[in-house]
Design a protein around this motif. Structure first.
Motif: not given
Length: 396
Positions: A263-268, A284-286, A307-309
């Motif tokens: 659900s979350r992609l790290p910034e780097n 995914n669930l991003i 995804n979910r954005f």
């Protein structure tokens, strides 16, 4: 078995409905020996005499021949044998049946219902460079950690389709030249220690797709795999990825994380992996895609579909290109888009000349939602509002 055909050594396995022992005919040709076998038995014990005792045989295929057992001298006196295919039989167990074929380089035992591999089974195969044990009934916890000690030249190893949970971390400790390790559909709940050892630093492909891995939390997991180019992690249950997990892999060219629960992609996450070309994060669930995650990569193909954005950062594709990326193909369909945001992305990819899944935007299915105010709102706190609108639209 393309190598066999190239050398002129061919052996075919043909299944008939009659139940009789396989019969083989031999025909001398310019380069060597062709062996043609007809398999007519569902319960055949392979003994000395069928394919044994020939100095010129370089390739044998006994695929789907109903073999249930191999006697110890079945491959006696085959000094030139380099490739052997015993796949799709019903062997279950074997021991030192290859001791008279020390020059064997390629061995296929896939789909043969093998349950047990004796400790000394491969001891004489010091030149073996390709071993396929996929889709058997092997339990990793029952494999002795010294099973492959004499197979130091293996470059390709496929253990997929077996249950590899509980496998000793030392199982592959003797391998020195491995390039490809396949562990698809192995019921793994974590990245196994035996697949990331320091002696495996020659590996270029690691396939861990379609397992039950849930987290990539240890930044040292892939630290030894400095030459890895292709990493498959799709079809797992991954919901957490440490921001530094991929940093040691400076040679990485492709990472696949499709069909997980991220659900979350790290910034780097992928930043500074300057050889990285293909990234698959589809299904995914991003909910938020930070452009920084892809900066200073060489990404050409980026898949964020399913995804979910509801929006991307302004000038997303241009920002990537300005940071070194070479984006050529970009999939972003099947997300709960705000129509205004989708409109901006479509204009951008068309203007820059980036290929996208245009057939998904032909009006045949819902692709976005909008409020009365046609404006791209880039605030995370309103994502849920548009997601709910989109889900209601799709259900209609």
């Amino acid at each position: 078995m393309a190598g066999i055909a190239a050398k002129g050594f061919i052996l075919l396995a043909i299944i008939n409905v009659l139940y009789a022992d396989p019969t083989c005919t031999r025909k001398m040709i310019t380069i060597g020996l062709n062996i043609i076998c007809e398999a007519e038995s569902p319960n055949y014990v392979l003994r000395r005499g069928l394919v044994s005792d020939n100095n010129q045989t370089a390739g044998i295929v006994l695929r789907n021949c109903g073999i249930t057992r191999i006697e110890k001298d079945a491959f006696n006196a085959l000094p030139s044998l380099e490739e052997l295919d015993l796949s799709q039989n019903n062997i279950k167990e074997f021991s030192r049946v290859f001791r008279q074929s020390p020059n064997l380089k390629k061995l296929n035992l896939s789909g043969s219902f093998i349950e047990q591999i004796k400790l000394n089974a491969f001891d004489r195969l010091t030149k073996l460079n390709s071993l396929d044990l996929s889709n058997n009934l092997i339990m990793g916890k029952n494999l002795d950690s010294h099973t492959f000690d004499h197979c130091r030249s293996i470059e390709y190893l496929d253990l997929g389709g077996n249950v590899m949970t509980g496998t000793s971390d030392h199982l592959l400790h003797a391998l020195e030249t491995i390039k490809t390790l396949i562990l698809r559909r192995c019921s793994l709940q974590a990245v196994p220690g035996f697949a990331t050892r320091s002696n495996l630093n020659t590996m270029t492909q690691l396939a861990l797709s379609f397992n039950q891995i849930t987290r990539l939390h240890d930044p040292k997991t892939f630290a030894e795999l400095v030459k890895l180019e292709y990493l498959e992690l799709g079809g797992n249950l991954i919901d957490f990825v440490h921001e530094d997990i991929f940093k040691p892999m400076k040679s990485i060219r492709a990472i696949s994380l499709h069909h997980n629960k991220i659900s979350r992609l790290p910034e780097n996450l992928f930043t500074d992996l300057n050889k990285l070309i293909n990234i698959n994060l589809s299904n995914n669930l991003i909910e938020y895609v930070p452009v920084n995650a892809f900066r200073r990569t060489s990404v050409k193909n980026l898949n964020l579909a399913g995804n979910r954005f509801t929006y991307l950062q302004d000038n997303f594709c241009l920002e990537l290109r300005n940071s070194g990326a070479r984006l050529q193909k970009f999939f972003f369909n099947q997300n709960p888009w705000q129509c205004a945001c989708l409109n901006e992305v479509l204009k951008e990819v068309k203007n820059i000349g980036i290929e996208y899944n245009s057939i998904k935007f032909k009006g045949k299915e819902p692709v976005c939602v909008t409020s009365k105010e046609f404006q791209c709102k880039r605030q995370m706190n309103i994502n849920d509002e548009y997601l709910e609108m989109y889900n209601n639209l799709v259900k209609k």
